[in-house]
Enzyme design. Structure first.
Site, PDB file in Angstrom:
ATOM      1  N   LYS A 207       0.850  -1.191   0.000  1.00  0.00           N
ATOM      2  CA  LYS A 207       0.000   0.000   0.000  1.00  0.00           C
ATOM      3  C   LYS A 207       0.887   1.243   0.000  1.00  0.00           C
ATOM      4  O   LYS A 207       1.444   1.629   1.022  1.00  0.00           O
ATOM      5  CB  LYS A 207      -0.903   0.027   1.241  1.00  0.00           C
ATOM      6  CG  LYS A 207      -2.038   1.026   1.096  1.00  0.00           C
ATOM      7  CD  LYS A 207      -2.363   1.790   2.347  1.00  0.00           C
ATOM      8  CE  LYS A 207      -1.493   2.964   2.600  1.00  0.00           C
ATOM      9  NZ  LYS A 207      -1.503   4.052   1.605  1.00  0.00           N
ATOM     10  N   GLY A 260       6.118   5.319   8.751  1.00  0.00           N
ATOM     11  CA  GLY A 260       5.184   6.449   8.729  1.00  0.00           C
ATOM     12  C   GLY A 260       5.081   7.033  10.118  1.00  0.00           C
ATOM     13  O   GLY A 260       6.010   6.897  10.930  1.00  0.00           O
ATOM     14  N   SER A 261       3.946   7.627  10.420  1.00  0.00           N
ATOM     15  CA  SER A 261       3.846   8.356  11.681  1.00  0.00           C
ATOM     16  C   SER A 261       3.534   7.419  12.856  1.00  0.00           C
ATOM     17  O   SER A 261       2.966   6.337  12.689  1.00  0.00           O
ATOM     18  CB  SER A 261       2.778   9.441  11.570  1.00  0.00           C
ATOM     19  OG  SER A 261       1.554   8.862  11.236  1.00  0.00           O
ATOM     20  N   THR A 262       3.885   7.873  14.022  1.00  0.00           N
ATOM     21  CA  THR A 262       3.709   7.094  15.247  1.00  0.00           C
ATOM     22  C   THR A 262       2.231   6.793  15.498  1.00  0.00           C
ATOM     23  O   THR A 262       1.856   5.667  15.841  1.00  0.00           O
ATOM     24  CB  THR A 262       4.315   7.893  16.424  1.00  0.00           C
ATOM     25  OG1 THR A 262       5.705   8.086  16.140  1.00  0.00           O
ATOM     26  CG2 THR A 262       4.163   7.169  17.748  1.00  0.00           C
ATOM     27  N   VAL A 264      -0.307   6.512  13.457  1.00  0.00           N
ATOM     28  CA  VAL A 264      -0.856   5.487  12.560  1.00  0.00           C
ATOM     29  C   VAL A 264      -0.340   4.099  12.960  1.00  0.00           C
ATOM     30  O   VAL A 264      -1.096   3.128  13.016  1.00  0.00           O
ATOM     31  CB  VAL A 264      -0.509   5.803  11.079  1.00  0.00           C
ATOM     32  CG1 VAL A 264      -0.813   4.616  10.185  1.00  0.00           C
ATOM     33  CG2 VAL A 264      -1.262   7.043  10.609  1.00  0.00           C
ATOM     34  N   GLU A 288       8.948   1.688  11.522  1.00  0.00           N
ATOM     35  CA  GLU A 288       9.803   2.840  11.804  1.00  0.00           C
ATOM     36  C   GLU A 288       8.915   4.067  11.736  1.00  0.00           C
ATOM     37  O   GLU A 288       8.225   4.282  10.741  1.00  0.00           O
ATOM     38  CB  GLU A 288      10.949   2.923  10.798  1.00  0.00           C
ATOM     39  CG  GLU A 288      11.913   1.739  10.892  1.00  0.00           C
ATOM     40  CD  GLU A 288      12.515   1.555  12.288  1.00  0.00           C
ATOM     41  OE1 GLU A 288      12.639   2.557  13.021  1.00  0.00           O
ATOM     42  OE2 GLU A 288      12.823   0.412  12.654  1.00  0.00           O
ATOM     43  N   CYS A 322      12.496  11.796   8.474  1.00  0.00           N
ATOM     44  CA  CYS A 322      12.225  11.403   9.857  1.00  0.00           C
ATOM     45  C   CYS A 322      13.411  11.748  10.738  1.00  0.00           C
ATOM     46  O   CYS A 322      13.276  11.908  11.936  1.00  0.00           O
ATOM     47  CB  CYS A 322      11.931   9.917   9.918  1.00  0.00           C
ATOM     48  SG  CYS A 322      13.155   8.972   9.035  1.00  0.00           S
TER      49      CYS A 322
HETATM   50  P1  NAD Z   1       1.741   8.699   7.497  1.00  0.00           P
HETATM   51  O1  NAD Z   1       1.718   8.010   8.797  1.00  0.00           O
HETATM   52  O2  NAD Z   1       0.768   9.766   7.229  1.00  0.00           O
HETATM   53  O3  NAD Z   1       1.590   7.658   6.316  1.00  0.00           O
HETATM   54  C1  NAD Z   1       2.426   6.518   6.222  1.00  0.00           C
HETATM   55  C2  NAD Z   1       1.645   5.431   5.530  1.00  0.00           C
HETATM   56  O4  NAD Z   1       0.580   5.031   6.394  1.00  0.00           O
HETATM   57  C3  NAD Z   1       0.988   5.895   4.232  1.00  0.00           C
HETATM   58  O5  NAD Z   1       1.043   4.862   3.284  1.00  0.00           O
HETATM   59  C4  NAD Z   1      -0.425   6.169   4.671  1.00  0.00           C
HETATM   60  O6  NAD Z   1      -1.366   6.081   3.633  1.00  0.00           O
HETATM   61  C5  NAD Z   1      -0.647   5.076   5.686  1.00  0.00           C
HETATM   62  N1  NAD Z   1      -1.761   5.317   6.605  1.00  0.00           N
HETATM   63  C6  NAD Z   1      -2.346   6.486   6.933  1.00  0.00           C
HETATM   64  N2  NAD Z   1      -3.367   6.262   7.785  1.00  0.00           N
HETATM   65  C7  NAD Z   1      -3.408   4.942   8.011  1.00  0.00           C
HETATM   66  C8  NAD Z   1      -4.232   4.092   8.794  1.00  0.00           C
HETATM   67  N3  NAD Z   1      -5.209   4.576   9.539  1.00  0.00           N
HETATM   68  N4  NAD Z   1      -3.980   2.761   8.793  1.00  0.00           N
HETATM   69  C9  NAD Z   1      -2.962   2.256   8.056  1.00  0.00           C
HETATM   70  N5  NAD Z   1      -2.160   3.007   7.279  1.00  0.00           N
HETATM   71  C10 NAD Z   1      -2.375   4.337   7.258  1.00  0.00           C
HETATM   72  O7  NAD Z   1       3.257   9.249   7.292  1.00  0.00           O
HETATM   73  P2  NAD Z   1       3.852  10.036   6.051  1.00  0.00           P
HETATM   74  O8  NAD Z   1       3.322  11.429   6.083  1.00  0.00           O
HETATM   75  O9  NAD Z   1       3.763   9.275   4.784  1.00  0.00           O
HETATM   76  O10 NAD Z   1       5.377  10.042   6.460  1.00  0.00           O
HETATM   77  C11 NAD Z   1       5.852  10.879   7.447  1.00  0.00           C
HETATM   78  C12 NAD Z   1       6.028  10.150   8.765  1.00  0.00           C
HETATM   79  O11 NAD Z   1       6.843   9.013   8.559  1.00  0.00           O
HETATM   80  C13 NAD Z   1       6.752  10.984   9.793  1.00  0.00           C
HETATM   81  O12 NAD Z   1       6.178  10.781  11.057  1.00  0.00           O
HETATM   82  C14 NAD Z   1       8.184  10.440   9.730  1.00  0.00           C
HETATM   83  O13 NAD Z   1       8.926  10.655  10.910  1.00  0.00           O
HETATM   84  C15 NAD Z   1       7.929   9.005   9.470  1.00  0.00           C
HETATM   85  N6  NAD Z   1       9.079   8.362   8.859  1.00  0.00           N
HETATM   86  C16 NAD Z   1       9.848   7.557   9.642  1.00  0.00           C
HETATM   87  C17 NAD Z   1      10.967   6.941   9.107  1.00  0.00           C
HETATM   88  C18 NAD Z   1      11.826   6.076   9.978  1.00  0.00           C
HETATM   89  O14 NAD Z   1      12.656   5.337   9.435  1.00  0.00           O
HETATM   90  N7  NAD Z   1      11.663   6.108  11.285  1.00  0.00           N
HETATM   91  C19 NAD Z   1      11.291   7.133   7.766  1.00  0.00           C
HETATM   92  C20 NAD Z   1      10.466   7.939   6.984  1.00  0.00           C
HETATM   93  C21 NAD Z   1       9.350   8.543   7.548  1.00  0.00           C
END
Ligand code: NAD
Length: 537
Positions: A207, A260-262, A264, A288, A322
């Site tokens: 996804k 993605g974000s914490t 989620v 992560e 991130c």
């Molecule tokens: P996001 O959490 O908005 O989205 C990440 C993914 O989760 C996307 O594919 C999104 O569609 C999906 N998503 C959203 N809502 C969801 C739900 N309810 N259930 C399941 N999946 C869902 O994050 P983003 O804006 O794409 O990326 C930014 C975030 O990612 C920041 O918090 C950043 O710190 C983090 N990040 C972390 C690392 C790491 O290695 N720690 C690397 C890159 C980004």
């Protein structure tokens, strides 16, 4: 066994062949609107339920029309992934590895400009930011993952096989499919999350983020060109909640590979826990997540080095890494010495369209990010304990542009000092020179995250003090460097606490999460008597 080398980074200087090729590809992709289907069992599926993909720096410009998966398509993707697994396992690690090495070679060669240009246009990255991400890091992920997989295959074999017995360990993949949920900000992560488990013999439902469909679809095409069999990776853009719920209905849901974000990720973990009674296995949960990455300076430090680390670490890719530096603890004497120069350097930063190679900063990803980031800046402007010392300008008329911004605060717990903003905003807390050790504790305790962080100090004893005090404050720790730019096989990446499961992408530990070994004991001569010597008279 010799290991691969990190992919060399092309520089795109004026007159270079790579710059010309990239500009040509940018023009080509800018002049077309791509139709993006789901890819299920190797076949394109045009659902008719579409959304568009625009350029963040020119949001009136549509790059692609994307066909979104509905429940039926997601169900079909899960079933295709399950059905593909048997023959994928039967291919063996060696043959699977060849597909990923071919994918890496394609990306290093003919596909490089295509993927880089798509990343620049879709996620608004400069040529250099696209090159280190979409080309180099992903090439490295694929080549080094293959290397790690082959190495630990041997290392995991049992140490002892007594005479008459042969002990072996079969490296089985997870039984079932992995749901890969990928972020917008790194094309390399989008490519790595579905493929790391598949190299080990798993299969994936991928996804992608709604903000990187265009570049991610190019990767999906590349994987197919490299020989990825149908059903092994299934590409399903669509509503994240529906996709998660539908995947969790399938008992063969074997794991999630998330970045993605914490917030989620925590929700996802809860949903998986609730689904456990329906599932065949305990799924592997690898995630992560967010960061609030710090730079702590000691009064005795390299001031120019600190200034450059703050500038690059905070503002490259608009702070949407991130690992981006977003809070700094600077001693009074150092801040007095560098503040003027720091502001001057930031005022020199050029911002605009990534197709203009003179720009260092481009747009943030979408309206939601723009509103969130500008909201933090407006709140700081109104906070009597905060002072916006440079930047602060926001303009979303053509693209989502936010100036590199520095907030100085006398409140070390100010929202912009402890919450993830994920934009070009650095908050500086100035401390009294003699408070170094207290400030280390403050840094450790102020934020729930623990992803990356840096210490700037000249004296080894001060470095050691910080090293010990910040042991659990960052999963990636930098000494006299910016906290961004981790390289595969050099600094395996990930953080703990609210920043994730710390399974270290770009290192062997991540690959170990995608296996469930089987221990096999072969007895060459089975005993024919049930008694033991102690029973003898
Ligand atoms: P996001 O959490 O908005 O989205 C990440 C993914 O989760 C996307 O594919 C999104 O569609 C999906 N998503 C959203 N809502 C969801 C739900 N309810 N259930 C399941 N999946 C869902 O994050 P983003 O804006 O794409 O990326 C930014 C975030 O990612 C920041 O918090 C950043 O710190 C983090 N990040 C972390 C690392 C790491 O290695 N720690 C690397 C890159 C980004």
């Amino acid at each position: 066994m010799t290991h691969p080398e990190n992919e060399p980074i092309l520089e795109y200087g004026p007159g270079s062949p790579e710059r010309e090729a990239l500009q040509e590809e940018l023009s080509r992709q800018s002049s077309e609107v791509v139709e993006i289907p789901c890819i299920i069992n190797g076949e394109p599926v045009f659902t008719g339920d579409t959304t568009t993909q625009v350029m963040p720096h020119d949001h009136g410009h549509v790059l692609a029309t994307v066909h979104l998966a509905g429940e039926a398509e997601v169900r079909a993707a899960c079933e295709a992934a399950v059905a593909a697994q048997e023959s994928w396992i039967a291919m063996g690690l060696e043959a699977r590895s060849q597909i990923f090495l071919r994918a890496a070679d394609l990306l290093a060669g003919d596909w490089r400009m295509r993927v880089n240009a798509a990343t620049m246009l879709n996620q608004s990255k400069t040529a250099f930011q696209a090159e280190i991400d979409a080309a180099c890091e992903l090439i490295d992920f694929w080549r080094f993952n293959v290397h790690y997989a082959s190495e630990f295959h041997d290392q995991l074999q049992p140490l002892v096989s007594p005479e008459g017995f042969v002990n072996t360990t079969e490296i089985r993949p997870l039984e079932g499919f992995v749901l890969a949920i990928t972020p917008f900000n790194f094309t390399s992560i989008a490519g790595n999350l579905p493929t790391a488990p598949t190299l080990m013999g798993g299969t994936a439902v991928w996804k992608p983020s709604r903000n990187s469909y265009h570049s991610n679809y190019v990767l999906m095409q590349l994987l197919m060109e490299a020989g990825m069999p149908p059903g092994v990776v299934n590409f399903v853009p669509g509503n994240p909640r529906m996709i998660v719920d539908t995947c969790l209905e399938n008992r063969d849901f074997a794991g999630v590979h998330f970045t993605g974000s914490t917030r989620v990720f925590q929700g996802l973990w809860g949903k998986i826990a609730e689904a456990l009674p329906r599932l065949r296995s305990y799924p592997r949960i690898v995630g992560e997540t967010g960061g609030k990455d710090f730079v702590v300076a000691h009064p005795d430090c390299d001031r120019r080095g600190l200034l450059i680390a703050l500038l690059r670490g905070s503002f490259e890719y608009q702070g949407q890494k991130c690992s981006a530096a977003s809070r700094a603890y600077i001693p009074e004497s150092v801040w007095e010495g560098i503040k003027g120069e720091f502001v001057e350097e930031i005022q020199k930063i050029t911002m605009g369209d990534p197709r203009d190679f003179t720009n260092f900063v481009t747009a943030v990803i979408d309206q939601k990010a723009f509103d969130k980031i500008s909201g933090y800046i407006r709140a700081a402007e109104e906070d009597p304990l905060c002072d916006v010392v440079v930047g602060g300008g926001c303009d979303d008329s053509k693209g989502w542009f936010i100036e590199p911004t520095v907030i100085q605060t006398s409140d070390p717990k100010a929202p912009s000092m402890v919450e993830e903003i994920f934009g070009p905003v650095l908050t500086v807390y100035v401390y009294e020179d003699h408070d170094f050790e207290d400030v280390l504790q403050l840094c450790d305790e102020s934020s729930p995250y623990a992803l990356t962080g840096a210490i700037f100090a000249n004296d080894e004893a001060d470095i050691q003090t910080a090293y010990n005090a910040l042991r659990f404050t960052a999963g990636n720790f930098y000494i006299n460097d910016k906290p961004t730019g981790a390289a595969v096989a050099q600094q395996p990446f990930g953080g703990a606490r609210a920043s994730g499961t710390n399974d270290k992408a770009g290192g062997p530990l991540n690959m170990l999460r995608w296996i469930i070994p089987r221990s096999v004991k072969r007895t060459l001569e089975p005993p024919h008597d049930w008694g033991y010597p102690f029973m003898d008279e």
